[in-house]
Write an enzyme that holds these catalytic residues in place. Sequence first.
Site, PDB file in Angstrom:
ATOM      1  CG  ASP A 184      -1.747  -1.235   1.378  1.00 61.50           C
ATOM      2  OD1 ASP A 184      -2.288  -1.707   0.370  1.00 61.50           O
ATOM      3  OD2 ASP A 184      -1.840  -1.743   2.507  1.00 61.50           O
ATOM      4  CD  GLU A 206      -8.986  -3.809  -0.113  1.00 60.53           C
ATOM      5  OE1 GLU A 206      -9.508  -3.706   1.005  1.00 60.53           O
ATOM      6  OE2 GLU A 206      -8.200  -4.723  -0.410  1.00 60.53           O
TER       7      GLU A 206
END
Length: 322
Positions: A39, A211
């Site tokens: 991420d 997401e």
Amino acid sequence: MKRKVLTMVVIMTLLLPIFADTKGFAAHWALSGDVNVHDPSYIKEGSGTYVFSTGAGIQVLKSDNGTNFYRVPQVFLSPLSWWRQYAPNLKNDRANDVWAPDVKQYNGRTWLYYSISSDFGQNTSAIGLASASSVGAGSWRDDGVVLTSNSTKDYNAIDPELVIDASGQPWLAFGSFWTGLKITKLDKNTMKPTGSIYSIAKRTVNDGAIEAPSITYNAQTGYYYLFASVDKCCDKANSTYKTVYGRSKSITGPYVDKNGVDMMKGGFTILDAGNDRWKGPGGEDIYNTNLIIRHAYDATDGGNPKLLISDLNYDSAGWPTY
């Protein structure tokens, strides 16, 4: 002329192994050093390039030349006391485990959004905020909680993304599974929500797996582009994450894919579904509209997540492409 052609052939032959496992040539950067991330969020400051990522206390990589990275001290040496108020089931072995940070400069300050959550599959979560005069200066100030969720909410308060619209107004995009991705306007002084929460994308199949929103405004095309990750994350080489996108004339949507399908109705266009080496590319961050930064799982190295950076282009119809 023949000598020039021969020289180019030699150069291309030498460079080919670097890019042989990617979709295109030269759009995908050749990185070196410590590139283990999950991420990632990318920022440039002076001559330095920084990548913030999921991990103990928020992990940070730095590069002095933009491509060779090394690890520098994490942001939080220990958990903040208020985290357990919103994620009470944080296990001791991951009490300082911070997810999906997003770092950006705005209004003369550097803002670092991040998320904490009780565990996978739960929406007992919170988005927090820290800030500093600059990344290099460090001395991050705890600006507290921004947004929370729990079993009474239909969204998950993780994966924050600071977005600045065409007029200079800050917004916060966020969300994972449940009813999908959201966006809310921020107060320019507190950098915390002030107003409604808008829904901008959701899955209608596959257990709601969407997401990691990342939104960028491209002044040349006049569109906001919403990038997201769909399908299964975090399973090393078995991950099926994909990077997808849609676009809108308004930051609050509707975002539609290439076929005109609203992302609130399950629409999206796939940018990257990975390949034999790089599995599950996702957790993307868009920088200055023309760079895409994300992780993918390296099947040649035990499925470890690694940093990928690529040039992001737009075709004649204004759609993103490598």
